[in-house]
Design an enzyme around this catalytic site. Structure first.
Site, mmCIF file in Angstrom:
data_model
loop_
_atom_site.group_PDB
_atom_site.id
_atom_site.type_symbol
_atom_site.label_atom_id
_atom_site.label_comp_id
_atom_site.label_asym_id
_atom_site.label_seq_id
_atom_site.Cartn_x
_atom_site.Cartn_y
_atom_site.Cartn_z
ATOM 1 N N ILE A 1 0.870 -1.175 0.000
ATOM 2 C CA ILE A 1 0.000 0.000 0.000
ATOM 3 C C ILE A 1 0.907 1.225 0.000
ATOM 4 C CG2 ILE A 1 -1.817 1.269 1.196
ATOM 5 C CD1 ILE A 1 -2.878 -1.316 2.293
ATOM 6 N N HIS A 2 1.242 1.678 -1.197
ATOM 7 C CA HIS A 2 2.096 2.858 -1.353
ATOM 8 C C HIS A 2 1.218 4.089 -1.568
ATOM 9 C CE1 HIS A 2 1.611 2.613 -5.789
ATOM 10 N NE2 HIS A 2 1.552 1.326 -5.540
ATOM 11 N N ALA A 3 1.818 5.225 -1.844
ATOM 12 C CA ALA A 3 1.123 6.518 -1.851
ATOM 13 C C ALA A 3 -0.122 6.574 -2.734
ATOM 14 C CB ALA A 3 2.092 7.626 -2.250
ATOM 15 N N PRO B 1 -2.253 4.122 -4.163
ATOM 16 C CA PRO B 1 -3.437 3.392 -3.697
ATOM 17 C C PRO B 1 -3.875 3.817 -2.296
ATOM 18 C CG PRO B 1 -1.550 1.921 -3.781
ATOM 19 C CD PRO B 1 -1.138 3.211 -4.424
ATOM 20 N N ALA B 2 -2.937 4.277 -1.474
ATOM 21 C CA ALA B 2 -3.321 4.755 -0.139
ATOM 22 C C ALA B 2 -4.236 5.971 -0.264
ATOM 23 C CB ALA B 2 -2.086 5.095 0.688
#
Length: 85
Positions: free
Chosen positions: A14-16, A18-19
């Site tokens: 969960i990187h920037a 999709p977060a």
């Protein structure tokens, strides 16, 4: 109360990007939405808390949804996880 568990398959976890999308999706519901990585928990409507969990590929993310629109939120967020993570 509804709970959804999902094993992250995205190579970057969960990187920037999709977060941000997850926070936006969660913010559309009145219910309280918490996300946990098994050891820590954060409000899924707050990007800094979500990023602080550092959920990686292979980790299990568990959403706990409680409130007046929990059924709709659970359905929408489960679909989001399957499509994006």
């Amino acid at each position: 109360m509804k709970q959804i568990s999902y094993v992250i398959t995205d190579e970057l976890g969960i990187h920037a990007r999709p977060a941000g999308l997850l926070v936006k999706a969660a913010a559309g519901f009145k219910s309280s939405i918490k996300i946990s990585n098994g050891t820590k928990e954060a409000d899924a409507k707050r990007i800094l808390g979500l990023m602080g969990l550092a959920i990686k590929k292979g980790d299990t993310a568990t959403l706990t949804i409680e409130g007046p629109d929990e059924d709709a939120a659970a359905e929408a967020l489960e679909k989001f996880f399957k499509e994006n993570l």
